[in-house]
Design a protein around this motif. Structure first.
Motif, mmCIF file in Angstrom:
data_model
loop_
_atom_site.group_PDB
_atom_site.id
_atom_site.type_symbol
_atom_site.label_atom_id
_atom_site.label_comp_id
_atom_site.label_asym_id
_atom_site.label_seq_id
_atom_site.Cartn_x
_atom_site.Cartn_y
_atom_site.Cartn_z
ATOM 1 N N GLU A 36 68.824 48.885 54.449
ATOM 2 C CA GLU A 36 69.872 47.880 54.613
ATOM 3 C C GLU A 36 69.251 46.617 55.197
ATOM 4 O OE1 GLU A 36 73.407 49.408 56.591
ATOM 5 O OE2 GLU A 36 72.689 51.457 56.268
ATOM 6 N N MET B 15 70.052 42.313 56.121
ATOM 7 C CA MET B 15 70.876 41.109 56.177
ATOM 8 C C MET B 15 70.001 39.944 56.632
ATOM 9 S SD MET B 15 74.450 40.356 58.249
ATOM 10 C CE MET B 15 73.771 39.945 59.859
ATOM 11 N N TYR C 86 68.043 41.336 59.815
ATOM 12 C CA TYR C 86 68.590 42.544 60.414
ATOM 13 C C TYR C 86 68.323 43.712 59.464
ATOM 14 C CZ TYR C 86 70.814 39.463 63.752
ATOM 15 O OH TYR C 86 71.021 38.530 64.745
ATOM 16 N N LYS D 245 79.310 35.974 58.921
ATOM 17 C CA LYS D 245 80.175 36.628 57.940
ATOM 18 C C LYS D 245 79.625 36.454 56.526
ATOM 19 C CE LYS D 245 85.000 36.935 56.427
ATOM 20 N NZ LYS D 245 86.388 36.418 56.648
ATOM 21 N N TRP E 211 76.532 38.658 55.940
ATOM 22 C CA TRP E 211 76.918 40.061 55.710
ATOM 23 C C TRP E 211 77.520 40.236 54.315
ATOM 24 C CZ3 TRP E 211 82.154 42.323 57.353
ATOM 25 C CH2 TRP E 211 82.201 43.695 57.049
ATOM 26 N N GLN E 212 78.378 39.301 53.910
ATOM 27 C CA GLN E 212 78.982 39.383 52.581
ATOM 28 C C GLN E 212 77.911 39.312 51.488
ATOM 29 O OE1 GLN E 212 81.789 36.126 52.908
ATOM 30 N NE2 GLN E 212 83.489 37.500 53.387
ATOM 31 N N SER F 14 76.183 42.639 51.325
ATOM 32 C CA SER F 14 77.065 43.606 50.673
ATOM 33 C C SER F 14 77.085 43.403 49.167
ATOM 34 C CB SER F 14 78.485 43.493 51.236
ATOM 35 O OG SER F 14 78.510 43.791 52.618
ATOM 36 N N SER G 279 73.984 46.473 52.177
ATOM 37 C CA SER G 279 74.684 46.782 53.424
ATOM 38 C C SER G 279 75.308 48.160 53.314
ATOM 39 C CB SER G 279 75.765 45.735 53.707
ATOM 40 O OG SER G 279 76.379 45.978 54.954
ATOM 41 N N LEU H 169 74.776 48.792 58.992
ATOM 42 C CA LEU H 169 74.935 47.339 58.984
ATOM 43 C C LEU H 169 76.404 46.944 58.915
ATOM 44 C CD1 LEU H 169 73.800 44.513 58.967
ATOM 45 C CD2 LEU H 169 73.312 44.740 56.519
ATOM 46 N N ASN H 170 77.187 47.669 58.134
ATOM 47 C CA ASN H 170 78.616 47.364 58.065
ATOM 48 C C ASN H 170 79.268 47.479 59.445
ATOM 49 O OD1 ASN H 170 78.585 46.904 55.303
ATOM 50 N ND2 ASN H 170 79.238 48.978 54.778
ATOM 51 N N ALA I 293 77.904 44.624 61.815
ATOM 52 C CA ALA I 293 78.415 43.304 61.433
ATOM 53 C C ALA I 293 79.894 43.167 61.768
ATOM 54 C CB ALA I 293 78.172 43.063 59.945
ATOM 55 N N GLN I 294 80.672 44.210 61.505
ATOM 56 C CA GLN I 294 82.091 44.176 61.855
ATOM 57 C C GLN I 294 82.264 44.019 63.366
ATOM 58 O OE1 GLN I 294 83.335 47.882 60.170
ATOM 59 N NE2 GLN I 294 83.525 47.065 58.090
#
Length: 365
Positions: free
Chosen positions: A63, A65, A76, A134, A137-138, A141, A146, A150-151, A154-155
């Motif tokens: 994963e 980011m 990340y 954001k 991360w998007q 994904s 992701s 990581l999800n 990030a959340q």
């Protein structure tokens, strides 16, 4: 006691008697605190490069980011295989040892939480970074990079950022690199309402710059951008005008202030171009601020008589003033970060116990 049996290890972990392995998460990067702008721009992500960089980095972790802003470039990683510093330097092709930081486990997650909350920014509490995290991360994904770890992190980072801004009042007086640049120009020139300002760029930072220029009373503003339509839309919103990028040399002699916030593979303004412009406006100095990374104003401009060039690293005095007004909110903000990190720790502990029970069930079959 030495444990050699996987079944025994799983049983103890599931029962809570064996320490949970460290969260499989890491960050490697550099920012305004560890590297000057001339180093940061070597690791900046130019438009269109994200795919190749993420492709390279994904060879080192499951994963990935990538977070790149004017003041930081960070990667990340979850499911890391190998040295994160080597992965970073391999992606950019530069030896950056001495400027890079590496955090692992919950320390890496805590770092991202502080970043999203604006606590690690040059301008403490700035709000742009929340959207930048954001989008990073998007993007991860959308590229299939992701996963579960990581999800969750990030959340948690976005939740931490939102809580800090809503619960501490830190966002009551919005401060950003753009507003700091405008304040820097106002400090140098005394007032801006009678000045002509040239804005290079038409992205989010340029839009914020125009917002703060308007608040400072600026009436005469020109927007220059490679995409003429975007420049026109932005200029119309703020009552300004546009100039085609290839006619920049004609607009430059009229500018008292130039604020650059664009991305380009080369210097948009050279020292010779500024020198030519100043010859057409004798006894009238020009104040230039480059908040782009990589920089798009030639550093040699600073050597020209009548030209006063500043960059991101020169915003420190403005930033300190903004911090004074926010210092009282910092303890509460850091408490929120600790609470969010503790929540992540509980999630990781539960996740580890669930995996241990699954391993135990498989071993029992």
């Amino acid at each position: 006691m030495t444990l050699h049996c996987p079944t025994a290890q799983a049983l103890l972990l599931a029962s809570g008697h064996l320490p949970t392995p460290e969260l499989d998460f890491a960050v490697v990067g550099l920012n305004h605190q560890t590297a000057p702008v001339e180093v940061r721009e070597r690791a900046a992500v130019r438009a269109g490069e994200e795919g190749a960089l993420l492709s390279h980095l994904s060879r080192h972790a499951r994963e990935v980011m990538l977070l790149s802003t004017c003041n930081r470039t960070e990667v990340y990683l979850a499911g890391l295989d190998g040295d994160p510093t080597a992965a970073f330097e391999g992606a950019w092709g530069h030896a950056l040892d001495g400027h890079l930081y590496v955090y692992r486990g919950e320390d890496a997650a805590r770092h991202l939480y502080r970043v999203a909350a604006g606590l690690d920014s040059q301008v403490i509490g700035e709000t742009q970074i929340q959207g930048q995290v954001k989008r990073a991360w998007q993007d991860a994904s959308a590229r299939g990079l992701s996963g579960g770890v990581l999800n969750k992190v990030a959340q948690g980072a976005l939740a931490a950022g939102k809580r800090v801004r809503t619960e501490t009042g830190m966002a009551d007086h919005v401060v950003s690199v753009s507003s700091a640049a405008v304040d820097l120009a106002r400090t140098a020139l005394g007032r801006l309402d009678d000045r002509s300002v040239l804005v290079l760029g038409a992205g989010e930072t340029a839009e914020l710059t125009l917002t703060h220029l308007r608040a400072a009373g600026v009436q005469d503003v020109t927007v220059v951008n490679r995409t003429a339509e975007r420049a026109r839309q932005l200029a119309e919103r703020f009552g300004g005008r546009t100039c085609a990028a290839d006619l920049l040399h004609e607009a430059l002699p009229h500018a008292d202030v130039v604020i650059a916030s664009s991305a380009a593979p080369h210097y948009v303004l050279t020292a010779s171009g500024v020198a030519d412009a100043l010859r057409n406006r004798p006894a009238r100095p020009m104040f230039l601020i480059d908040i782009s990374v990589p920089r798009i104003l030639d550093p040699a401009i600073a050597d020209i008589k009548g030209a006063h060039l500043r960059n991101l690293d020169d915003l420190s005095a403005v930033v300190r003033r903004s911090l004074d007004s926010r210092r009282a909110a910092l303890p509460q903000a850091e408490m929120i970060i600790r609470e969010q990190t503790a929540e992540l720790g509980r999630w990781h502990l539960t996740r580890g116990a669930q995996q241990a029970r699954r391993d135990l069930a498989i071993a029992s079959d």
